[in-house]
Design a protein around this motif. Structure first.
Motif, PDB file in Angstrom:
ATOM      1  N   LEU A  20     -98.111 -35.296  22.373  1.00 36.37           N
ATOM      2  CA  LEU A  20     -97.152 -34.587  21.122  1.00 36.37           C
ATOM      3  C   LEU A  20     -95.581 -34.451  21.917  1.00 36.37           C
ATOM      4  CD1 LEU A  20     -99.565 -31.341  20.827  1.00 36.37           C
ATOM      5  CD2 LEU A  20     -99.559 -33.857  19.487  1.00 36.37           C
ATOM      6  N   SER A  21     -95.029 -34.233  20.928  1.00 34.80           N
ATOM      7  CA  SER A  21     -93.451 -34.261  21.369  1.00 34.80           C
ATOM      8  C   SER A  21     -92.875 -32.938  20.763  1.00 34.80           C
ATOM      9  CB  SER A  21     -92.648 -35.371  20.902  1.00 34.80           C
ATOM     10  OG  SER A  21     -92.903 -36.638  21.258  1.00 34.80           O
ATOM     11  N   CYS A  22     -91.818 -32.499  21.399  1.00 34.09           N
ATOM     12  CA  CYS A  22     -91.186 -31.143  20.875  1.00 34.09           C
ATOM     13  C   CYS A  22     -89.724 -31.362  21.314  1.00 34.09           C
ATOM     14  CB  CYS A  22     -91.693 -29.729  21.679  1.00 34.09           C
ATOM     15  SG  CYS A  22     -90.727 -28.379  21.269  1.00 34.09           S
ATOM     16  N   ALA A  23     -89.074 -31.331  20.125  1.00 33.49           N
ATOM     17  CA  ALA A  23     -87.426 -31.412  20.342  1.00 33.49           C
ATOM     18  C   ALA A  23     -86.839 -30.141  19.759  1.00 33.49           C
ATOM     19  CB  ALA A  23     -86.975 -32.671  19.546  1.00 33.49           C
ATOM     20  N   ALA A  24     -85.685 -29.985  20.553  1.00 31.45           N
ATOM     21  CA  ALA A  24     -84.936 -28.904  20.107  1.00 31.45           C
ATOM     22  C   ALA A  24     -83.410 -29.399  19.797  1.00 31.45           C
ATOM     23  CB  ALA A  24     -84.612 -27.955  21.481  1.00 31.45           C
ATOM     24  N   SER A  27     -79.662 -28.088  23.673  1.00 30.16           N
ATOM     25  CA  SER A  27     -80.299 -27.866  25.045  1.00 30.16           C
ATOM     26  C   SER A  27     -80.653 -26.469  25.485  1.00 30.16           C
ATOM     27  CB  SER A  27     -79.090 -28.235  26.154  1.00 30.16           C
ATOM     28  OG  SER A  27     -79.580 -28.417  27.452  1.00 30.16           O
ATOM     29  N   ILE A  28     -82.048 -26.430  25.591  1.00 30.34           N
ATOM     30  CA  ILE A  28     -82.473 -24.932  25.701  1.00 30.34           C
ATOM     31  C   ILE A  28     -83.464 -25.108  26.846  1.00 30.34           C
ATOM     32  CG2 ILE A  28     -82.116 -23.880  23.557  1.00 30.34           C
ATOM     33  CD1 ILE A  28     -85.332 -23.990  23.143  1.00 30.34           C
ATOM     34  N   PHE A  29     -83.876 -26.315  27.227  1.00 29.86           N
ATOM     35  CA  PHE A  29     -85.081 -26.526  28.162  1.00 29.86           C
ATOM     36  C   PHE A  29     -84.514 -26.536  29.587  1.00 29.86           C
ATOM     37  CE2 PHE A  29     -87.360 -27.329  24.797  1.00 29.86           C
ATOM     38  CZ  PHE A  29     -87.332 -28.426  23.899  1.00 29.86           C
ATOM     39  N   SER A  30     -83.047 -26.566  29.623  1.00 30.46           N
ATOM     40  CA  SER A  30     -82.724 -26.091  31.215  1.00 30.46           C
ATOM     41  C   SER A  30     -82.649 -24.814  31.481  1.00 30.46           C
ATOM     42  CB  SER A  30     -81.578 -27.028  31.404  1.00 30.46           C
ATOM     43  OG  SER A  30     -80.436 -26.661  30.409  1.00 30.46           O
ATOM     44  N   ILE A  31     -82.705 -24.043  30.352  1.00 28.12           N
ATOM     45  CA  ILE A  31     -82.384 -22.529  30.320  1.00 28.12           C
ATOM     46  C   ILE A  31     -83.653 -21.766  30.508  1.00 28.12           C
ATOM     47  CG2 ILE A  31     -81.132 -20.572  29.367  1.00 28.12           C
ATOM     48  CD1 ILE A  31     -79.434 -22.300  28.216  1.00 28.12           C
ATOM     49  N   PHE A  32     -84.606 -22.095  29.587  1.00 27.96           N
ATOM     50  CA  PHE A  32     -85.802 -21.411  29.507  1.00 27.96           C
ATOM     51  C   PHE A  32     -87.118 -22.214  29.907  1.00 27.96           C
ATOM     52  CE2 PHE A  32     -84.285 -18.012  26.569  1.00 27.96           C
ATOM     53  CZ  PHE A  32     -83.407 -18.608  25.956  1.00 27.96           C
ATOM     54  N   VAL A  33     -88.161 -21.630  30.486  1.00 29.41           N
ATOM     55  CA  VAL A  33     -89.384 -21.891  30.792  1.00 29.41           C
ATOM     56  C   VAL A  33     -90.189 -22.383  29.322  1.00 29.41           C
ATOM     57  CG1 VAL A  33     -91.549 -21.555  31.911  1.00 29.41           C
ATOM     58  CG2 VAL A  33     -89.540 -20.917  32.919  1.00 29.41           C
ATOM     59  N   MET A  34     -90.566 -23.518  29.216  1.00 27.10           N
ATOM     60  CA  MET A  34     -91.303 -24.083  28.314  1.00 27.10           C
ATOM     61  C   MET A  34     -92.567 -24.026  28.206  1.00 27.10           C
ATOM     62  SD  MET A  34     -88.851 -24.188  25.934  1.00 27.10           S
ATOM     63  CE  MET A  34     -89.587 -24.823  24.631  1.00 27.10           C
ATOM     64  N   GLY A  35     -93.466 -23.881  27.259  1.00 23.95           N
ATOM     65  CA  GLY A  35     -94.734 -24.166  27.218  1.00 23.95           C
ATOM     66  C   GLY A  35     -95.283 -24.793  25.861  1.00 23.95           C
ATOM     67  N   TRP A  36     -96.628 -25.232  25.888  1.00 23.40           N
ATOM     68  CA  TRP A  36     -97.216 -25.471  24.841  1.00 23.40           C
ATOM     69  C   TRP A  36     -98.611 -24.538  24.359  1.00 23.40           C
ATOM     70  CZ3 TRP A  36     -96.344 -29.315  21.092  1.00 23.40           C
ATOM     71  CH2 TRP A  36     -95.346 -30.469  21.322  1.00 23.40           C
ATOM     72  N   ILE A  69     -98.262 -31.777  30.758  1.00 21.89           N
ATOM     73  CA  ILE A  69     -96.905 -31.659  30.317  1.00 21.89           C
ATOM     74  C   ILE A  69     -95.679 -32.063  31.077  1.00 21.89           C
ATOM     75  CG2 ILE A  69     -96.602 -29.278  31.683  1.00 21.89           C
ATOM     76  CD1 ILE A  69     -95.412 -27.899  29.059  1.00 21.89           C
ATOM     77  N   SER A  70     -94.614 -32.666  30.426  1.00 21.51           N
ATOM     78  CA  SER A  70     -93.455 -33.152  30.951  1.00 21.51           C
ATOM     79  C   SER A  70     -92.155 -32.882  30.211  1.00 21.51           C
ATOM     80  CB  SER A  70     -93.729 -34.579  30.991  1.00 21.51           C
ATOM     81  OG  SER A  70     -93.836 -35.302  29.777  1.00 21.51           O
ATOM     82  N   ARG A  71     -91.280 -33.219  30.362  1.00 21.31           N
ATOM     83  CA  ARG A  71     -89.926 -32.819  29.802  1.00 21.31           C
ATOM     84  C   ARG A  71     -88.930 -33.696  30.217  1.00 21.31           C
ATOM     85  NH1 ARG A  71     -88.769 -27.404  33.233  1.00 21.31           N
ATOM     86  NH2 ARG A  71     -88.143 -28.562  35.185  1.00 21.31           N
ATOM     87  N   ASN A  76     -83.335 -33.189  25.152  1.00 22.57           N
ATOM     88  CA  ASN A  76     -83.973 -32.114  24.891  1.00 22.57           C
ATOM     89  C   ASN A  76     -85.438 -31.862  24.033  1.00 22.57           C
ATOM     90  OD1 ASN A  76     -81.314 -31.139  25.283  1.00 22.57           O
ATOM     91  ND2 ASN A  76     -80.565 -31.520  23.447  1.00 22.57           N
ATOM     92  N   SER A  77     -86.150 -32.520  25.088  1.00 25.53           N
ATOM     93  CA  SER A  77     -87.609 -32.819  24.614  1.00 25.53           C
ATOM     94  C   SER A  77     -88.832 -32.448  25.755  1.00 25.53           C
ATOM     95  CB  SER A  77     -87.852 -34.207  24.056  1.00 25.53           C
ATOM     96  OG  SER A  77     -87.106 -34.651  23.036  1.00 25.53           O
TER      97      SER A  77
END
Length: 115
Positions: A20-24, A27-36, A69-71, A76-77
């Motif tokens: 699965l992929s998640c795109a924003a 650029s928020i992934f460097s600011i927020f902790v992300m999860g699925w 999980i990876s990023r 921005n994914s």
């Protein structure tokens, strides 16, 4: 709002794999902790995989050892590699921050595991 767009779901047989992929949109992934997260029919949405503040990863017990999980901050994914899928993994999968931002929920991507 920062729309998050999930993709990569589909129908897969038990013991199969999906990524699965998640795109924003920015650029928020460097600011927020992300999860699925995932939500199965008739059940509450649950967090299945996430990064913590230090960059390491956490997994819910039902998926530990099978999901990764990876990023890629440059793209921005965020990704979720799912292996050895089981019928009980059937759900709509979403990405969001941890804890989730109500305005960030996307449409999700349907994963169906069935023979």
């Amino acid at each position: 709002q920062v729309p998050l767009v999930e993709s990569g779901g589909g129908l897969v047989q038990p013991r199969g794999s999906l990524r699965l992929s998640c795109a924003a949109s920015r650029s928020i992934f460097s600011i927020f902790v992300m999860g699925w997260y995932r939500q199965a029919p008739g059940k509450q949405r649950e967090l299945v995989a996430s990064f913590n503040g230090g960059g390491s990863t956490n997994y819910a017990a039902p998926v530990k050892g099978r999901f990764t999980i990876s990023r890629d901050n440059a793209k921005n994914s965020v990704y979720l590699q799912m292996n050895s899928l089981k019928p009980e993994d059937t759900a709509v999968y979403y990405c969001n921050t941890v804890p989730p931002q109500p305005g960030f929920w996307g449409q999700g991507t349907q994963v169906t595991v069935s023979a």
